[in-house]
Design a protein around this motif. Structure first.
Motif, PDB file in Angstrom:
ATOM      1  N   UNK A   6      46.328  36.548  39.741  1.00 50.66           N
ATOM      2  CA  UNK A   6      45.784  35.664  38.713  1.00 50.66           C
ATOM      3  C   UNK A   6      45.527  36.469  37.452  1.00 50.66           C
ATOM      4  N   UNK A   7      45.714  35.813  36.327  1.00 50.42           N
ATOM      5  CA  UNK A   7      45.467  36.416  35.024  1.00 50.42           C
ATOM      6  C   UNK A   7      44.187  35.808  34.459  1.00 50.42           C
ATOM      7  N   UNK A   8      43.292  36.681  34.001  1.00 49.40           N
ATOM      8  CA  UNK A   8      41.971  36.248  33.571  1.00 49.40           C
ATOM      9  C   UNK A   8      41.773  36.587  32.097  1.00 49.40           C
ATOM     10  N   UNK A   9      41.337  35.600  31.319  1.00 50.48           N
ATOM     11  CA  UNK A   9      40.866  35.828  29.956  1.00 50.48           C
ATOM     12  C   UNK A   9      39.396  35.442  29.968  1.00 50.48           C
ATOM     13  N   UNK A  10      38.534  36.425  29.933  1.00 52.65           N
ATOM     14  CA  UNK A  10      37.104  36.139  30.065  1.00 52.65           C
ATOM     15  C   UNK A  10      36.543  35.471  28.815  1.00 52.65           C
ATOM     16  N   UNK A  11      37.134  35.720  27.658  1.00 56.44           N
ATOM     17  CA  UNK A  11      36.661  35.102  26.418  1.00 56.44           C
ATOM     18  C   UNK A  11      36.802  33.591  26.427  1.00 56.44           C
ATOM     19  N   UNK A  12      37.919  33.131  26.947  1.00 53.35           N
ATOM     20  CA  UNK A  12      38.161  31.689  27.032  1.00 53.35           C
ATOM     21  C   UNK A  12      37.829  31.142  28.420  1.00 53.35           C
ATOM     22  N   UNK A  13      37.466  32.045  29.324  1.00 55.23           N
ATOM     23  CA  UNK A  13      37.164  31.717  30.717  1.00 55.23           C
ATOM     24  C   UNK A  13      38.360  31.040  31.393  1.00 55.23           C
ATOM     25  N   UNK A  14      39.534  31.551  31.083  1.00 57.45           N
ATOM     26  CA  UNK A  14      40.777  31.032  31.648  1.00 57.45           C
ATOM     27  C   UNK A  14      41.176  31.835  32.879  1.00 57.45           C
ATOM     28  N   UNK A  15      41.585  31.118  33.900  1.00 56.81           N
ATOM     29  CA  UNK A  15      42.129  31.709  35.117  1.00 56.81           C
ATOM     30  C   UNK A  15      43.487  31.049  35.323  1.00 56.81           C
ATOM     31  N   UNK A  16      44.552  31.856  35.384  1.00 56.19           N
ATOM     32  CA  UNK A  16      45.886  31.278  35.460  1.00 56.19           C
ATOM     33  C   UNK A  16      46.772  32.071  36.415  1.00 56.19           C
ATOM     34  N   UNK A  17      47.679  31.367  37.069  1.00 50.00           N
ATOM     35  CA  UNK A  17      48.695  32.034  37.882  1.00 50.00           C
ATOM     36  C   UNK A  17      49.896  32.410  37.023  1.00 50.00           C
ATOM     37  N   UNK A  18      49.956  31.855  35.828  1.00 49.94           N
ATOM     38  CA  UNK A  18      51.056  32.131  34.908  1.00 49.94           C
ATOM     39  C   UNK A  18      50.612  33.110  33.832  1.00 49.94           C
ATOM     40  N   UNK A  19      51.447  34.099  33.566  1.00 48.49           N
ATOM     41  CA  UNK A  19      51.144  35.059  32.514  1.00 48.49           C
ATOM     42  C   UNK A  19      51.617  34.474  31.181  1.00 48.49           C
ATOM     43  N   UNK A  20      50.679  34.315  30.276  1.00 47.24           N
ATOM     44  CA  UNK A  20      50.989  33.854  28.928  1.00 47.24           C
ATOM     45  C   UNK A  20      50.655  34.970  27.953  1.00 47.24           C
ATOM     46  N   UNK A  21      50.807  34.709  26.690  1.00 51.13           N
ATOM     47  CA  UNK A  21      50.665  35.738  25.663  1.00 51.13           C
ATOM     48  C   UNK A  21      49.313  36.433  25.669  1.00 51.13           C
ATOM     49  N   UNK A  22      48.234  35.705  25.874  1.00 56.43           N
ATOM     50  CA  UNK A  22      46.912  36.320  25.715  1.00 56.43           C
ATOM     51  C   UNK A  22      45.964  36.066  26.887  1.00 56.43           C
ATOM     52  N   UNK A  23      46.485  35.845  28.045  1.00 58.71           N
ATOM     53  CA  UNK A  23      45.589  35.524  29.168  1.00 58.71           C
ATOM     54  C   UNK A  23      45.507  36.645  30.192  1.00 58.71           C
ATOM     55  N   UNK A  24      45.873  37.852  29.794  1.00 63.98           N
ATOM     56  CA  UNK A  24      45.895  38.925  30.779  1.00 63.98           C
ATOM     57  C   UNK A  24      44.909  40.047  30.462  1.00 63.98           C
ATOM     58  N   UNK A  25      43.707  39.671  30.002  1.00 59.74           N
ATOM     59  CA  UNK A  25      42.679  40.687  29.811  1.00 59.74           C
ATOM     60  C   UNK A  25      42.468  41.441  31.112  1.00 59.74           C
ATOM     61  N   UNK A  26      42.480  40.683  32.202  1.00 58.58           N
ATOM     62  CA  UNK A  26      42.264  41.265  33.527  1.00 58.58           C
ATOM     63  C   UNK A  26      43.232  40.610  34.514  1.00 58.58           C
ATOM     64  N   UNK A  27      43.689  41.397  35.473  1.00 60.38           N
ATOM     65  CA  UNK A  27      44.582  40.894  36.519  1.00 60.38           C
ATOM     66  C   UNK A  27      43.889  41.128  37.851  1.00 60.38           C
ATOM     67  N   UNK A  28      43.831  40.065  38.668  1.00 63.78           N
ATOM     68  CA  UNK A  28      43.186  40.149  39.972  1.00 63.78           C
ATOM     69  C   UNK A  28      44.123  39.651  41.054  1.00 63.78           C
ATOM     70  N   UNK A  29      43.872  40.089  42.262  1.00 62.38           N
ATOM     71  CA  UNK A  29      44.524  39.579  43.465  1.00 62.38           C
ATOM     72  C   UNK A  29      43.425  38.898  44.267  1.00 62.38           C
ATOM     73  N   UNK A  30      43.550  37.583  44.483  1.00 68.73           N
ATOM     74  CA  UNK A  30      42.458  36.849  45.106  1.00 68.73           C
ATOM     75  C   UNK A  30      42.967  35.682  45.930  1.00 68.73           C
TER      76      UNK A  30
END
Length: 103
Positions: A6-30
């Motif tokens: 999952x790709x996490x953007x904590x600023x927008x509180x987005x959790x996504x299975x898809x990698x987009x331009x700005x959603x990969x502040x953090x990467x987790x396996x969950x």
């Protein structure tokens, strides 16, 4: 249970299975349950953020004496801890360098 990336953007509180331009502040396996728990923390942060927005219009109450701001800050610490625990090596390194988990 199976873990997914999952790709996490904590600023927008987005959790996504898809990698987009700005959603990969953090990467987790969950697992799905672990992501649902993180989503619940993000929802609590959103609620505290909204409450503190309305409180901000009362200028006589300082930030450091405001329960809503304390709830927001505590929620962010919990979110960073969960992200760290689930994170890949780059995520763990980034959060460690931020010093957010130090007391």
């Amino acid at each position: 249970m199976e873990k997914n990336k999952y790709y996490i953007n904590i600023g927008t509180r987005e959790i996504s299975v898809n990698h987009d331009a700005n959603n990969d502040d953090f990467i987790v396996e969950a697992t799905e349950d672990e992501i649902l728990a993180l989503r619940e923390v993000f929802d609590e942060i959103e609620i505290a953020d909204n409450r503190s927005f309305y409180r901000a219009h009362i200028p006589a109450k300082p930030y450091h004496q405001d329960e809503d701001n304390d709830d927001y800050d505590n929620g962010m610490r919990i979110a960073f801890r969960k992200i760290y625990d689930l994170g890949d090596e780059m995520t763990k390194k980034h959060i460690t360098e931020m010093g957010i988990l130090e007391d």
